[in-house]
Design a protein around this motif. Structure first.
Motif, PDB file in Angstrom:
ATOM      1  N   VAL A 288       0.125  -7.533  -9.884  1.00 12.51           N
ATOM      2  CA  VAL A 288       0.430  -6.806 -11.116  1.00 12.51           C
ATOM      3  C   VAL A 288       1.711  -5.984 -10.969  1.00 12.51           C
ATOM      4  CG1 VAL A 288      -0.950  -4.732 -10.647  1.00 12.51           C
ATOM      5  CG2 VAL A 288      -0.616  -5.503 -13.001  1.00 12.51           C
ATOM      6  N   ALA A 367       2.452   2.818  -4.262  1.00 13.53           N
ATOM      7  CA  ALA A 367       1.150   2.554  -4.908  1.00 13.53           C
ATOM      8  C   ALA A 367       0.537   1.303  -4.316  1.00 13.53           C
ATOM      9  CB  ALA A 367       1.306   2.392  -6.415  1.00 13.53           C
ATOM     10  N   GLY A 368      -0.648   0.996  -4.783  1.00 11.10           N
ATOM     11  CA  GLY A 368      -1.364  -0.188  -4.293  1.00 11.10           C
ATOM     12  C   GLY A 368      -2.491   0.225  -3.379  1.00 11.10           C
ATOM     13  N   GLU A 369      -2.352   1.375  -2.759  1.00  9.20           N
ATOM     14  CA  GLU A 369      -3.362   1.967  -1.892  1.00  9.20           C
ATOM     15  C   GLU A 369      -2.970   3.432  -1.759  1.00  9.20           C
ATOM     16  OE1 GLU A 369      -2.686   1.006   2.282  1.00  9.20           O
ATOM     17  OE2 GLU A 369      -0.724   0.215   1.754  1.00  9.20           O
ATOM     18  N   ARG A 370      -3.874   4.235  -1.242  1.00 11.21           N
ATOM     19  CA  ARG A 370      -3.591   5.659  -1.083  1.00 11.21           C
ATOM     20  C   ARG A 370      -2.426   5.838  -0.099  1.00 11.21           C
ATOM     21  NH1 ARG A 370      -5.767   8.926   2.885  1.00 11.21           N
ATOM     22  NH2 ARG A 370      -5.716  11.161   2.437  1.00 11.21           N
ATOM     23  N   ASP A 389       3.513   9.196  -4.786  1.00  8.78           N
ATOM     24  CA  ASP A 389       2.324   8.346  -4.779  1.00  8.78           C
ATOM     25  C   ASP A 389       1.861   8.232  -6.239  1.00  8.78           C
ATOM     26  OD1 ASP A 389      -0.081   7.089  -4.254  1.00  8.78           O
ATOM     27  OD2 ASP A 389      -1.035   8.809  -3.299  1.00  8.78           O
ATOM     28  N   TRP A 391      -1.106   5.993  -8.921  1.00 12.61           N
ATOM     29  CA  TRP A 391      -2.350   5.207  -8.864  1.00 12.61           C
ATOM     30  C   TRP A 391      -2.526   4.385 -10.128  1.00 12.61           C
ATOM     31  CZ3 TRP A 391      -7.052   7.329 -11.534  1.00 12.61           C
ATOM     32  CH2 TRP A 391      -8.168   6.495 -11.378  1.00 12.61           C
ATOM     33  N   TRP A 392      -2.752   3.094  -9.923  1.00 10.83           N
ATOM     34  CA  TRP A 392      -3.080   2.247 -11.070  1.00 10.83           C
ATOM     35  C   TRP A 392      -3.729   0.967 -10.591  1.00 10.83           C
ATOM     36  CZ3 TRP A 392       0.666  -1.892 -12.360  1.00 10.83           C
ATOM     37  CH2 TRP A 392       1.819  -1.865 -11.572  1.00 10.83           C
ATOM     38  N   GLN A 393      -3.993   0.068 -11.510  1.00 11.89           N
ATOM     39  CA  GLN A 393      -4.781  -1.133 -11.207  1.00 11.89           C
ATOM     40  C   GLN A 393      -4.255  -2.313 -12.017  1.00 11.89           C
ATOM     41  OE1 GLN A 393      -8.583   0.334 -12.836  1.00 11.89           O
ATOM     42  NE2 GLN A 393      -9.200   0.770 -10.738  1.00 11.89           N
ATOM     43  N   THR A 394      -4.625  -3.507 -11.589  1.00 11.22           N
ATOM     44  CA  THR A 394      -4.288  -4.708 -12.357  1.00 11.22           C
ATOM     45  C   THR A 394      -4.707  -4.527 -13.817  1.00 11.22           C
ATOM     46  OG1 THR A 394      -4.656  -6.038 -10.381  1.00 11.22           O
ATOM     47  CG2 THR A 394      -4.706  -7.214 -12.484  1.00 11.22           C
ATOM     48  N   PRO A 417      -2.191  11.328  -5.961  1.00 14.56           N
ATOM     49  CA  PRO A 417      -1.150  10.721  -6.811  1.00 14.56           C
ATOM     50  C   PRO A 417      -0.804  11.621  -8.009  1.00 14.56           C
ATOM     51  CG  PRO A 417      -3.257   9.655  -7.212  1.00 14.56           C
ATOM     52  CD  PRO A 417      -3.505  10.690  -6.149  1.00 14.56           C
ATOM     53  N   THR A 479     -13.246   2.920 -13.418  1.00 16.15           N
ATOM     54  CA  THR A 479     -12.118   2.422 -12.621  1.00 16.15           C
ATOM     55  C   THR A 479     -12.617   1.730 -11.352  1.00 16.15           C
ATOM     56  OG1 THR A 479     -11.896   4.444 -11.313  1.00 16.15           O
ATOM     57  CG2 THR A 479     -10.630   4.339 -13.374  1.00 16.15           C
ATOM     58  N   ASP A 481     -13.097   3.286  -8.756  1.00 14.96           N
ATOM     59  CA  ASP A 481     -12.594   4.121  -7.669  1.00 14.96           C
ATOM     60  C   ASP A 481     -13.383   5.420  -7.689  1.00 14.96           C
ATOM     61  OD1 ASP A 481     -10.436   2.793  -6.286  1.00 14.96           O
ATOM     62  OD2 ASP A 481      -9.286   2.916  -8.145  1.00 14.96           O
ATOM     63  N   ARG A 496     -13.099   2.660  -3.106  1.00 16.13           N
ATOM     64  CA  ARG A 496     -13.694   1.843  -4.158  1.00 16.13           C
ATOM     65  C   ARG A 496     -15.205   2.034  -4.155  1.00 16.13           C
ATOM     66  NH1 ARG A 496     -10.583  -1.182  -7.981  1.00 16.13           N
ATOM     67  NH2 ARG A 496     -12.459  -2.442  -8.180  1.00 16.13           N
ATOM     68  N   ASN A 502      -8.932  -3.110   0.355  1.00 16.03           N
ATOM     69  CA  ASN A 502      -7.504  -3.108   0.090  1.00 16.03           C
ATOM     70  C   ASN A 502      -6.761  -3.476   1.377  1.00 16.03           C
ATOM     71  OD1 ASN A 502      -4.858  -2.283  -0.649  1.00 16.03           O
ATOM     72  ND2 ASN A 502      -5.796  -1.076  -2.278  1.00 16.03           N
ATOM     73  N   ARG A 507      -5.747  -6.661  -3.138  1.00 13.60           N
ATOM     74  CA  ARG A 507      -7.145  -6.393  -3.458  1.00 13.60           C
ATOM     75  C   ARG A 507      -7.995  -7.616  -3.138  1.00 13.60           C
ATOM     76  NH1 ARG A 507      -8.082  -4.269  -9.526  1.00 13.60           N
ATOM     77  NH2 ARG A 507     -10.134  -5.146  -9.861  1.00 13.60           N
TER      78      ARG A 507
HETATM   79  P1  AMP Z   1      -4.743  -3.757  -7.813  1.00 15.02           P
HETATM   80  O1  AMP Z   1      -5.514  -4.033  -9.040  1.00 15.02           O
HETATM   81  O2  AMP Z   1      -4.629  -4.912  -6.901  1.00 15.02           O
HETATM   82  O3  AMP Z   1      -3.430  -3.094  -8.100  1.00 15.02           O
HETATM   83  O4  AMP Z   1      -5.599  -2.700  -6.989  1.00 15.02           O
HETATM   84  C1  AMP Z   1      -6.021  -1.518  -7.598  1.00 15.02           C
HETATM   85  C2  AMP Z   1      -6.768  -0.674  -6.616  1.00 15.02           C
HETATM   86  O5  AMP Z   1      -5.898  -0.289  -5.538  1.00 15.02           O
HETATM   87  C3  AMP Z   1      -7.243   0.628  -7.218  1.00 15.02           C
HETATM   88  O6  AMP Z   1      -8.460   0.482  -7.918  1.00 15.02           O
HETATM   89  C4  AMP Z   1      -7.378   1.502  -5.980  1.00 15.02           C
HETATM   90  O7  AMP Z   1      -8.563   1.234  -5.298  1.00 15.02           O
HETATM   91  C5  AMP Z   1      -6.202   1.048  -5.140  1.00 15.02           C
HETATM   92  N1  AMP Z   1      -5.018   1.879  -5.382  1.00 15.02           N
HETATM   93  C6  AMP Z   1      -3.907   1.553  -6.036  1.00 15.02           C
HETATM   94  N2  AMP Z   1      -3.018   2.570  -6.018  1.00 15.02           N
HETATM   95  C7  AMP Z   1      -3.604   3.581  -5.340  1.00 15.02           C
HETATM   96  C8  AMP Z   1      -3.212   4.919  -4.973  1.00 15.02           C
HETATM   97  N3  AMP Z   1      -2.015   5.384  -5.283  1.00 15.02           N
HETATM   98  N4  AMP Z   1      -4.089   5.675  -4.298  1.00 15.02           N
HETATM   99  C9  AMP Z   1      -5.318   5.201  -3.954  1.00 15.02           C
HETATM  100  N5  AMP Z   1      -5.738   3.947  -4.256  1.00 15.02           N
HETATM  101  C10 AMP Z   1      -4.896   3.146  -4.931  1.00 15.02           C
END
Ligand code: AMP
Ligand code: COA
Length: 635
Positions: A288, A367-370, A389, A391-394, A417, A479, A481, A496, A502, A507
């Motif tokens: 994404v 982003a993508g992980e903490r 930092d 935080w978001w998701q697909t 974040p 979410t 999370d 999660r 991750n 993911r």
């Molecule tokens: P994806 O959909 O592949 O982008 O993965 C999304 C997931 O990655 C989120 O639900 C979180 O678990 C993790 N994630 C993405 N960004 C962050 C962040 N800045 N801090 C902590 N976890 C994150």
């Protein structure tokens, strides 16, 4: 006094329609919307109902019309192919895209049809995405690190008319022929796409299937350019499959209008970019981040975007990112913290940084992980620039929480974040679904409706959309999370709440890996957990219980299951380790105690769960994990 963020955040809550109507003025519509927001089919909320738009027009054509035709739109930089650099101006990109839209149209693609794109990091991947959008068709990009069965599963769900691919991907030290995987996926898939368009790269010549396969270059010579087809704002732009809690991936849908408005808004307000700036997301078109911040958002905003076919280290060294930044005048870089951990390991004092002119570089987004505090501090110390930092998701397509650099720069709290972005009514609910107090950990949820850009539903799976995201906490989007919000409104994302792990910012579903392990004829039962890894954040590790009477060497079985995961899911799973155990720790009702296994593997203190059926198995698990380098301490 209120800052620009406070004002925007409040307005997006209180005057939602006014806020998003104003944001929508920043994009080009063929026909303005009738209604900004429509909840008549709740919980399937729709944005900009009645509006006619085209995402490709907003990414390329509008910039040519508005005088940016000669500005670089896309810079392809490929250390993996002998440091190739190729620049496309907005005009050149438009011409390539219009022509390839002609190729797709000739292959039978019409508005609403799906096109699966299985390509490495070459400019043609971006051209294929934009050309699909130009026709009002729907693309579904599949990451090249997925194997044929995963590609076939996506083909069966999306039912594309056409698959677009290349002869190979290039990874450090090896070439990956893509076409045999595509051919195998065509074999496996029940729904057969009519055509396959193949970009022949010079490194590998792909075998072609007569009557079905089309050579990219030959077709481009013959094709007639096609203009942008207006689509409804609510029509889908793309489907991106992401790991679900079962083995079947979820087809996350993003629409045209809401996605366009939200992404463009984020470029200015979250990322502090202006048209003409150079922005680099070091991701892959298959994720994404690649969709939102390598392709669509920078181009919507008239920025130059970088497409990097390389790694943070080893192509050729840990100065690769600094080289790209200096060479192309990158102002902002967006990547996963794992990339910085890899650089830090190779060049702990960032000595290579001194060789490059970083004067235009302004901000690092992670982003993508903490972002772990060590990586944050290392990047801040050496880059001497803000490290953000977010935080978001697909599912969301743009940040839920960030430090909004274009609105207001908040002090950084390591591990957070920062704050919820305008439009995201974020909260934390406890185990009973009640709002948690500030600082208390619970489920991070978004009060419905979510802002434009977020997924309206799952592809052909409205029920699954409700069940996966909306059913657990009525009125909220889950979410998946866990985290908390502190008294200053800073968000913390901890873990999660499902079986997703991750791995290097990717993911993965442990359930999907378990399904593959369970298919091995010697395996009676198995569990997969994400174990802490210094570079990738987490890696999957399997525990195998063998069927009675199996007396084969453990090493043979382990290498077979590793091979199976690579064959069925792909190298992206990074599944390299498994160990045979006599039994798995379970509750009396038969639930595998994966959380306890993970704690043991990570050498963290753990409590023996009161519900455990047989506590004596825990030392055995610890011993087995110790044999492969984990579980260094006893409880
Ligand atoms: P994806 O959909 O592949 O982008 O993965 C999304 C997931 O990655 C989120 O639900 C979180 O678990 C993790 N994630 C993405 N960004 C962050 C962040 N800045 N801090 C902590 N976890 C994150
Ligand atoms: N096609 C085929 N195979 C691919 C591939 C692709 N497009 N991308 C990766 N792979 C393979 C790799 O070659 C590797 O195979 P191997 O097990 O045979 O070595 C495997 O998939 C895992 O790849 P990767 O996660 O890239 O690990 P790595 O060990 O090669 O590199 C990092 C480690 C940290 C450098 C790398 O993970 C990285 O750059 N991560 C950034 C993550 C990122 O961009 N995330 C997107 C969200 S922002």
């Amino acid at each position: 006094m209120d800052n620009a963020y406070d004002v925007a955040f409040r307005r997006a809550l209180r005057d939602r329609d006014g806020f998003w109507a104003e944001a929508a003025d920043d994009v080009r519509w063929f026909k303005r919307w009738d209604r900004v927001f429509d909840d008549s089919k709740a919980p399937f909320y729709r944005w900009y109902v009645g509006g006619l738009v085209n995402s490709c027009f907003n990414a390329v054509d509008r910039h040519v019309e508005e005088g940016r035709g000669d500005q670089p739109a896309l810079i392809y930089d490929s250390p993996l192919t002998g440091f190739t650099v190729k620049t496309f101006t907005f005009r050149e990109l438009r011409d390539q895209v219009a022509r390839f839209a002609g190729v797709l149209a000739a292959a039978g693609v019409n508005k609403g049809d799906r096109v699966v794109i299985y390509m490495p990091m070459v400019p043609e991947a971006v051209v294929a995405m934009l050309a699909t959008a130009r026709l009002g068709a729907v693309h579904s990009v599949v990451f090249g690190g997925f194997a044929a069965p995963e590609l076939a599963a996506r083909i069966d769900d999306a039912k594309p008319k056409v698959v677009v691919t290349a002869s190979c991907g290039v990874e450090p030290g090896r070439l990956i022929p893509y076409k045999p995987m595509v051919d195998e996926a065509f074999e496996i898939a029940k729904s057969k796409p009519g055509r396959c368009i193949v970009l022949q790269r010079p490194q590998v010549a792909a075998p072609m299937v007569k009557g079905r396969d089309i050579d990219w270059d030959e077709a481009m010579v013959k094709a007639k350019p096609v203009d942008c087809v207006p689509v409804l704002a609510t029509d889908p732009l793309y489907i991106l499959y992401t790991s679900g809690t079962t083995g079947t991936p979820k087809g996350v849908v993003h629409d045209n209008g809401g996605h366009l408005v939200a992404l463009k808004w984020s470029m200015r307000n979250v990322y502090d970019m202006a048209p003409g700036d150079t922005y680099w997301a070091a991701s892959d078109v298959g994720w994404v981040v690649g969709h939102s911040y390598m392709v669509y958002a920078p181009l919507f905003h008239g920025c130059t975007t970088i497409l990097y076919e390389g790694k943070p280290v080893g192509t050729p060294d840990a100065g690769a990112f600094w080289r790209v930044i200096a060479q192309h005048g990158v102002q902002a870089l967006f990547c996963a913290p794992t990339a910085f951990r890899a650089i830090k390991r190779e060049d702990p004092d960032a000595l290579l940084l001194k060789n490059y002119d970083m004067s235009r570089f302004r901000i690092l987004f992670l982003a993508g992980e903490r972002t772990d505090p060590d990586t944050l501090r290392w990047a801040e110390t050496h880059l001497k620039k803000p490290v953000i930092d977010h935080w978001w998701q697909t599912e969301t397509a743009w940040p839920i929480a960030a430090n909004p650099m274009g609105l207001h720069r908040f002090p950084v709290k390591p591990g957070s974040p920062t704050k919820a972005m305008p439009g995201w009514d974020l909260g934390v609910l406890d185990g009973e679904g009640k709002p948690a107090k500030a600082g208390e950990i619970g489920s991070l949820v978004v009060k419905l409706p979510m802002p434009p850009g977020s997924l309206p539903t799952l592809w052909n799976a409205d029920d699954r959309f409700i069940e996966a995201y909306l059913a657990d906490f009525p009125g909220y989007y889950k979410t998946a999370d866990a985290g908390m919000i502190d008294e200053d409104g800073y968000v913390y994302v901890m873990a999660r709440t499902d079986d997703i792990i991750n791995v290097a910012g990717h993911r993965l579903s442990t359930g999907a890996i378990e399904q593959v392990l369970a298919s091995h004829p010697n395996v009676a039962e198995c569990a997969v957990v994400g174990v802490r890894d210094a570079i990738k954040g987490e890696v999957p590790v399997g525990l195998l219980v063998l069927k009675a009477g199996v007396a084969r060497p453990e090493s043979d079985i382990v290498s077979e299951v590793v091979g199976l995961v690579r064959r069925d899911i792909g190298p992206v799973a990074a599944f390299k380790q498994a160990v045979v155990v006599a039994r798995l720790p379970k509750t009396r009702s038969g639930k595998i105690l994966r959380g306890t296994i993970k704690k043991i593997a990570d050498s963290e203190p753990y409590k023996v769960p009161p519900t455990i059926e047989d506590p004596a198995c825990l030392p055995e698990i610890s011993g087995a994990l110790g044999r492969i380098g984990y579980a260094r301490t006893e409880p």
